[in-house]
Design an enzyme around this catalytic site. Structure first.
Site, mmCIF file in Angstrom:
data_model
loop_
_atom_site.group_PDB
_atom_site.id
_atom_site.type_symbol
_atom_site.label_atom_id
_atom_site.label_comp_id
_atom_site.label_asym_id
_atom_site.label_seq_id
_atom_site.Cartn_x
_atom_site.Cartn_y
_atom_site.Cartn_z
ATOM 1 N N GLU A 1 0.833 -1.212 0.000
ATOM 2 C CA GLU A 1 0.000 0.000 0.000
ATOM 3 C C GLU A 1 0.866 1.260 0.000
ATOM 4 O O GLU A 1 0.785 2.084 0.908
ATOM 5 C CB GLU A 1 -0.881 0.023 1.259
ATOM 6 N N PRO A 2 1.709 1.451 -0.992
ATOM 7 C CA PRO A 2 2.601 2.616 -0.967
ATOM 8 C C PRO A 2 1.871 3.923 -1.249
ATOM 9 O O PRO A 2 1.004 3.991 -2.118
ATOM 10 C CB PRO A 2 3.578 2.311 -2.108
ATOM 11 N N ARG B 1 3.590 7.562 -0.014
ATOM 12 C CA ARG B 1 4.673 8.536 -0.141
ATOM 13 C C ARG B 1 5.702 8.158 -1.214
ATOM 14 O O ARG B 1 6.136 9.001 -1.991
ATOM 15 C CB ARG B 1 5.381 8.644 1.218
ATOM 16 N N ARG C 1 3.209 19.826 6.585
ATOM 17 C CA ARG C 1 4.218 18.895 7.100
ATOM 18 C C ARG C 1 5.323 19.568 7.927
ATOM 19 O O ARG C 1 5.670 19.067 9.002
ATOM 20 C CB ARG C 1 4.828 18.058 5.967
ATOM 21 N N TYR D 1 5.127 18.142 11.696
ATOM 22 C CA TYR D 1 6.107 17.102 12.049
ATOM 23 C C TYR D 1 7.533 17.627 12.097
ATOM 24 O O TYR D 1 8.472 16.825 12.123
ATOM 25 C CB TYR D 1 6.108 15.969 11.009
ATOM 26 N N CYS E 1 -1.595 33.378 10.690
ATOM 27 C CA CYS E 1 -1.305 34.044 11.961
ATOM 28 C C CYS E 1 -0.931 33.026 13.037
ATOM 29 O O CYS E 1 -1.687 32.796 13.988
ATOM 30 C CB CYS E 1 -2.505 34.871 12.388
ATOM 31 N N GLU E 2 0.165 32.369 12.841
ATOM 32 C CA GLU E 2 0.690 31.391 13.806
ATOM 33 C C GLU E 2 2.212 31.428 13.712
ATOM 34 O O GLU E 2 2.762 31.455 12.600
ATOM 35 C CB GLU E 2 0.284 29.954 13.422
ATOM 36 N N TYR F 1 1.062 13.947 0.927
ATOM 37 C CA TYR F 1 0.554 14.601 2.132
ATOM 38 C C TYR F 1 0.736 16.115 2.044
ATOM 39 O O TYR F 1 1.032 16.776 3.030
ATOM 40 C CB TYR F 1 1.214 14.007 3.390
#
Ligand code: LLP
Length: 414
Positions: free
Chosen positions: A272-273, A275, A311, A315, A341-342, A369
């Site tokens: 089930e690839p 990425r 991402r 992460y 605004c973060e 992703y």
């Protein structure tokens, strides 16, 4: 070649990214058809001569044009929701090549999957088996299942994308798997097909996969001794990619070593690839809006943010950032930050680049992703998506509009 430099200008196949940025604006996801196809081909090469399926994980990059291209090359699909199944069908994918993963399948999703005749449900809990049995009985049919087992191996990847440890919510502890199978075997509308396992994502070493496989094969033997015969192994996805000089496993070699381990057994194989097929098949183009150097840091404010590509923020993922055209500006160290605004809204920190206002950069490795995790935070429209095929560019996802964002909202009547 998918993404390549020609005279210091970055191209997708034979199309310059500057031309694409000019024509479609930024932020914009750009994919290479050849890259998707050649990554899928590596999996098919590894599997050649052995019964099995490559089920591309739709969640990685789910645009229907991409799914259609992969389906035409023989891919099956790993889905985790009815929405993903509808995408596969809309894209011309074959439901018989679909495996359905995910911890929280609902009645109507199971029903639809049974109606279109998917290949297998990857079941994640005993309760789910009962629900699938119930739906299959209501439809007067038999549901094919695999149990997702949790082999308790450490995938040695980021904790948020590691899924094979005991304390993850996924699958069933491999120690209790045999008894779950024994119970499933007594259910009238369930047909046991396989064993499934997915231990995590962005793995750059095959050892954890092989350790998991050993444990899965021990389970297959234990089940066989109890009269339960397994037809296929689904080994999930998880093969990593080169974001920052990693050396990911060679895909055909990995599949060959799996085949070696199961030699003499009558087991077909599913992978089930996600990425490893899509990450380096796409980039995100974004433009420098303003330069804001200050005493401690140089900020380059770009027109893409964490809502377009989460991402790095989520992460602390590192993705390479490259100018798509040569520049005469001095090379400086920049933090590339977005419009959200973060404080955590950045796509790259401390990058040495010759940036100036209106420079366009490509965030590499954004095909997996990327768009699928984009959101409308700060009421920003999702970016457009284009696919390059040789020297042709296809708009495969229009830029979202404000009207589309609010179409389901309404004022209260007073
Ligand atoms: N199969 C199952 C059951 C999965 O949960 C996943 C990914 C895959 C296959 C595909 O794994 P891959 O080959 O792509 O590693 N958003 C994170 C990754 C989350 C992965 C979720 N599951 C990221 O951006 O790194």
């Amino acid at each position: 070649m998918s993404f390549n430099f020609q005279q210091n200008r970055l191209f997708a196949e034979s199309k310059s990214l500057s031309e694409i940025a000019n024509e479609f604006g930024t932020p914009c996801y750009v994919y290479s058809r050849a890259a998707f196809e050649s990554q899928l081909a590596q999996y098919h090469q590894g599997l050649e001569g052995h019964d099995g399926l490559i089920c591309y994980a739709v969640k990685a990059c789910s645009n229907i044009a991409i799914l259609n291209i992969l389906a035409k090359k023989g891919a099956g699909f790993d889905i985790v929701s009815i929405g993903e199944l509808q995408r596969v069908i809309t894209a011309g994918g074959d439901p018989k090549k679909v495996v359905f993963s995910g911890v929280a399948k609902e009645y109507h999703e199971i029903q639809y999957a049974l109606e279109v005749g998917i290949h297998c449900f990857n079941v994640e809990s005993p309760d789910e088996i009962d629900l699938i049995n119930q739906v299959a009985s209501d439809l007067n049919t038999i549901a094919p299942i695999s149990l997702r087992v949790n082999p308790d191996v450490d995938a040695k990847t980021h904790p948020y994308i590691s899924t094979g440890l005991k304390d993850n919510k996924f699958g069933v502890d491999i120690k209790s798997a045999a008894s779950v199978y024994e119970r499933a075997a007594t259910l009238k509308n369930i047909k046991i097909k396989g064993v499934d396992c997915h231990i995590g994502s962005q793995l750059t070493d095959v050892t954890p996969f092989m350790d998991a496989l050993d444990r899965v094969l021990a389970l297959v033997d234990e089940l066989s001794a109890k009269g339960i015969e397994i037809e296929h192994l689904d080994l999930g996805g998880g093969i990593g990619v080169d974001y920052q000089g990693e050396t990911p496993p060679n895909i055909p070699a990995y599949i060959q070593s799996v085949r070696k381990k199961i030699e003499g057994r009558n087991l077909s194989l599913i992978f089930e690839p996600g990425r490893s097929i899509s990450a380096n098949s796409g980039v995100l183009l974004t433009k420098v809006q303003f330069l804001k150097p200050n005493d401690h840091k140089n900020f380059a404010i770009i027109d893409a943010g964490m809502n377009d590509l989460i991402r790095p923020s989520l992460y602390s993922a590192w993705q390479n950032i490259q100018l798509i055209e040569p520049s005469n500006a001095p090379v400086k160290t920049w933090d590339l930050v977005g419009p959200i605004c973060e404080t955590g809204d950045f796509l790259g920190k401390e990058r040495k680049l010759a940036l100036e206002q209106n420079s366009v950069v490509a965030v590499m490795g954004s095909g997996a992703y990327g768009f699928t995790m984009a959101s409308n935070y700060n009421t920003r429209n999702k970016p457009c998506e284009v696919l390059v095929d040789g020297d042709t560019v296809h708009l495969i996802g229009k830029r979202q509009t404000f009207e589309q964002q609010i179409e389901n909202e309404q004022l209260i009547q007073e």
